[in-house]
Design an enzyme around this catalytic site. Structure first.
Site, PDB file in Angstrom:
ATOM      1  N   ARG A 105       0.847  -1.182   0.000  1.00  0.00           N
ATOM      2  CA  ARG A 105       0.000   0.000   0.000  1.00  0.00           C
ATOM      3  C   ARG A 105       0.890   1.242   0.000  1.00  0.00           C
ATOM      4  NH1 ARG A 105      -5.013   1.761  -1.283  1.00  0.00           N
ATOM      5  NH2 ARG A 105      -6.040   2.962   0.327  1.00  0.00           N
ATOM      6  N   THR A 396      -9.892   0.325 -10.112  1.00  0.00           N
ATOM      7  CA  THR A 396      -8.581  -0.249  -9.987  1.00  0.00           C
ATOM      8  C   THR A 396      -8.668  -1.612 -10.646  1.00  0.00           C
ATOM      9  OG1 THR A 396      -6.980  -0.814  -8.337  1.00  0.00           O
ATOM     10  CG2 THR A 396      -9.167  -0.990  -7.627  1.00  0.00           C
ATOM     11  N   GLU A 416      -5.807   4.439  -7.393  1.00  0.00           N
ATOM     12  CA  GLU A 416      -6.995   5.074  -6.809  1.00  0.00           C
ATOM     13  C   GLU A 416      -8.007   5.485  -7.874  1.00  0.00           C
ATOM     14  OE1 GLU A 416      -9.726   5.646  -4.646  1.00  0.00           O
ATOM     15  OE2 GLU A 416      -9.327   7.748  -5.055  1.00  0.00           O
ATOM     16  N   GLU A 435      -3.636   8.268  -3.823  1.00  0.00           N
ATOM     17  CA  GLU A 435      -4.088   7.437  -2.694  1.00  0.00           C
ATOM     18  C   GLU A 435      -4.229   8.214  -1.392  1.00  0.00           C
ATOM     19  OE1 GLU A 435      -5.754   4.082  -3.185  1.00  0.00           O
ATOM     20  OE2 GLU A 435      -4.007   4.299  -4.478  1.00  0.00           O
TER      21      GLU A 435
HETATM   22  N1  GLU Z   1      -8.272   3.436  -3.506  1.00  0.00           N
HETATM   23  C1  GLU Z   1      -9.204   2.350  -3.405  1.00  0.00           C
HETATM   24  C2  GLU Z   1      -8.973   1.560  -2.137  1.00  0.00           C
HETATM   25  O1  GLU Z   1      -7.866   1.346  -1.759  1.00  0.00           O
HETATM   26  C3  GLU Z   1      -9.040   1.398  -4.533  1.00  0.00           C
HETATM   27  C4  GLU Z   1      -9.424   1.997  -5.795  1.00  0.00           C
HETATM   28  C5  GLU Z   1     -10.744   1.576  -6.186  1.00  0.00           C
HETATM   29  O2  GLU Z   1     -10.962   0.494  -6.696  1.00  0.00           O
HETATM   30  O3  GLU Z   1     -11.590   2.359  -5.890  1.00  0.00           O
HETATM   31  O4  GLU Z   1      -9.912   1.117  -1.552  1.00  0.00           O
END
Ligand code: GLU
Length: 691
Positions: A105, A396, A416, A435
């Protein structure tokens, strides 16, 4: 009950008079042929699937293939993931019978404070603005994550698995319909960044389906990585270019932040559901923990008997989601900063206590987090609850892999939002994440911005095992909707006994809090009406939710199957066998507007034009639909008690007789009904309303 039926019948006939006449192993998909035995991938893009298959054919294992797929995705699906982002790699190592997680992450830079996203007046900077700032970019983890997974669990080197991606970037790939669509939807964001515009909107013209996407800068970057490994990124020229670009755009990230970045191998979280072991991503993801809570709450009901996407199932599911999401907001964040009560949240007695809060007949408006700490014998955290701001759902990628030795990978990876921050590192050709916006913009909660911390994620790469046998690897993109997509697909297979591909295609819902429910085309109107009568507010229009990719292992016969979603060009491919590619879904059509709108407590009811009529300038609705929407009957009653579909009932009269306050807004053609949800009586135990 008898009284009720006669009341309805009398009322109904009265109104009619005045109305004008008018396999043993679940999920195994035999249609995929005899099943694969030499390895299988399920990926959102066929060319990335090919990259993975190429590595499996060379003798690589699932971890090697996953690394190749991720690097290829950076080329063929550059708007979704890549070395400018981060993710969670779940690995099942067959030989050691071990499940682990390589957490990569993104991490907050050192020079940030919890007030990072507040303006001078102390108000959160709007998402549209803050997500494209250099401040939104967190230190990327993907490249180090891929390298670490290979070093620890792979058999090939980064310099070998990167070859397919280099070739694709250098020679170019055909833009498919999904990529073309995402470029088209993000033209403004891309045009604001010179480097990105040059690649995706050359000469001001967005790339279209069938055009060739060539990425020489990215090919150069990958060649540098092939030679020098991740050092060239975290301690070398790529890192220097990256931080320079971020600093130009209000960000504070330094090369020291990159040098300090660490990948963490973490213990995944585990629970049981219907005799299957479910193992998923741990903190800083909230995803799998919330999935497990939802599943455990649902385990208390006969989900199979309720039926797939039946009103009863969707009602309980929505309520379970609300309970789990309330706990998520209160307790889940980076556990290196705040302890997460994982055991308490999954404790059987805690779940029982929470399940009691589900009213089988009404949606509960006031859902609060519980106290899982009590079940761990500890005090709750002193952090305040920060109300989650609604931000656009990101996208994603999730993909799943299984090799011929039985190793599995479930990998969810992101930058993100689509195209991340919109910032491309000039001359190096990759997009940077946003992110940091996964942290709360408002300080004070467990997920506030802090130096060196990882933002809370919803990504839920998950394994399901049966008696120690690997059975399923699954996940989805879609921000917080991931949690819904993964839980529902697992229940579709284990409870509703669907084949994996059907389980993925089945329409899904998502609701993180009372009362709004997002839904996919295919959730029936009668079902929505019945649920709206219970207090849920279905959004006016459906939209697609998530993009699930899963592989399934028939542990009885040693065969592999898979399913892929159709909101992108999802592909299931086996090493030597035929492959399955999903087709573009039908476009969601606009419903024709009716002659008036019916709103109950402010929520627009989903009636179609032909179910509504103005008679003498007053609103009428087809009888069965109106009775469903007002909670007088339930869909099940339609079989025994058959309101005449051709007859229309006067909305205001029926509603008034049921105790609603009614208003007819002649000018705007709106029938407005109001009733305090507390005054809507609960149905009696056999499930019908007792008026
Ligand atoms: N930033 C999102 C998360 O970590 C993932 C991106 C997405 O699929 O929205 O939950």
């Amino acid at each position: 009950m008898k009284f009720l039926k006669s009341f309805i019948l009398v009322t109904f006939s009265f109104f009619c008079m005045i109305t004008p006449a008018f396999a043993s192993v679940p999920g195994v998909d035999g249609s995929m042929g005899k099943g694969f035995t030499n390895g299988i991938v399920s990926v959102s893009h066929p060319l990335a699937a090919e990259a993975g298959i190429e590595i499996l054919k060379q003798g690589g294992n699932a971890v090697d293939a996953a690394a190749a797929i991720q690097l290829s995705l950076n080329v063929v699906e550059p708007m979704m993931s890549g070395i400018g982002g981060g993710g969670f790699i779940m690995i099942y190592n067959k030989k050691e019978n071990k499940i682990t997680m390589i957490e990569n992450r993104e991490m907050a830079p050192q020079n940030v404070t919890p007030e990072l996203f507040l303006d001078e007046k102390g108000k959160p900077i709007p998402f549209s603005k803050r997500h494209t700032s250099g401040k939104a970019v967190a230190v990327p983890g993907t490249l180090m994550g891929v390298e670490t997974s290979l070093e620890k669990y792979g058999t090939l080197k980064l310099s070998q698995v990167i070859d397919p991606a280099i070739k694709q970037a250098e020679e170019g790939v055909k833009v498919n319909w999904a990529t073309a669509q995402y470029i088209d939807e993000n033209v403004t964001k891309l045009k604001n960044n010179q480097a990105a515009a040059k690649v995706f909107v050359p000469d001001g013209k967005p790339l279209e389906e069938g055009d060739t996407l060539v990425q020489p800068d990215l090919a150069k970057t990958f060649k540098l990585i092939k030679k020098q490994g991740s050092d060239v990124f975290y301690q070398g020229e790529i890192g220097e270019a990256l931080t320079k670009e971020i600093q130009k755009r209000e960000g504070t990230m330094t090369t020291e932040d990159l040098e300090n970045y660490e990948v963490k191998e973490r213990e995944p979280i585990k629970s049981e559901y219907r005799g299957f072991e479910v193992v998923g991503a741990a903190s800083p993801s909230s995803g799998s923990l919330t999935v497990l809570q939802i599943l455990e709450l649902m385990e208390g009901y006969d989900v199979q008997k309720m039926g797939a996407n039946s009103p009863e199932y969707l009602h309980h599911l929505t309520e379970a989601m609300h309970l789990a999401f309330a706990d998520r907001a209160a307790y889940m964040a980076d556990e290196d900063f705040y302890d997460v009560p994982t055991e308490g949240l999954l404790d059987e007695d805690y779940i029982k206590e929470r399940r009691k809060l589900i009213n089988p007949n009404r949606s509960t408006a006031d859902v609060k987090a519980g106290d899982p700490w009590k079940y761990e014998g500890k005090e709750p955290t002193a952090m305040k609850m920060v109300k989650e701001e609604k931000t656009p759902i990101g996208q994603t990628t999730h993909f799943s892999v299984m090799d011929k030795w039985g190793n599995m990978v479930a990998y969810t990876t992101t930058i993100e939002q689509v195209f991340g921050s919109g910032i491309m590192v000039p001359d190096y050709g990759f997009m940077l994440n946003n992110e940091m916006t996964d942290f709360d913009a408002t300080p004070g909660g467990v997920n506030q911005v802090e130096p060196g911390k990882r933002p809370r994620s919803s990504m839920s790469p998950t394994f399901v095992l049966k008696d120690g046998n690997p059975f399923m690897a699954i996940g989805s993109p879609g921000g917080a909707t991931i949690i819904a997509s993964v839980s529902e697909t697992i229940m579709n297979v284990l409870d509703h006994k669907m084949l994996i591909q059907d389980a993925i295609y089945a329409p899904r819902i998502y609701s993180a809090g009372y009362p709004t429910v997002r839904w996919e085309p295919g959730i029936e109107q009668n079902t929505r009406l019945e649920l709206m009568a219970k207090g849920h507010v279905y959004e006016e229009k459906p939209q697609h939710i998530g993009n699930v990719q899963a592989v399934i292992y028939d542990y009885d016969k040693g065969k592999m199957y898979g399913g892929a979603d159709n909101t992108r060009e999802g592909t299931v491919q086996g090493v030597y066998d035929v492959s399955h590619k999903s087709k573009k879904p039908k476009e969601i059509k606009e419903e024709k507007k009716g002659p008036f709108t019916l709103k109950v407590n402010g929520a627009v009811y989903p009636y179609t034009a032909d179910q509504m009529k103005l008679i003498d300038e007053k609103p009428y609705i087809q009888s069965d639909k109106l009775l469903l929407g007002l909670g007088v009957i339930q869909t099940g009653d339609l079989e025994t008690f058959k309101p005449d579909k051709k007859s229309y009932l006067p909305v205001l009269g029926v509603a008034k007789s049921l105790g609603y306050k009614t208003k007819w807004n002649e000018k705007d053609k709106e029938a407005l009904l109001e009733k305090d949800p507390a005054d809507i009586e609960d149905p009696d135990e056999d499930g019908s309303v007792t008026n």
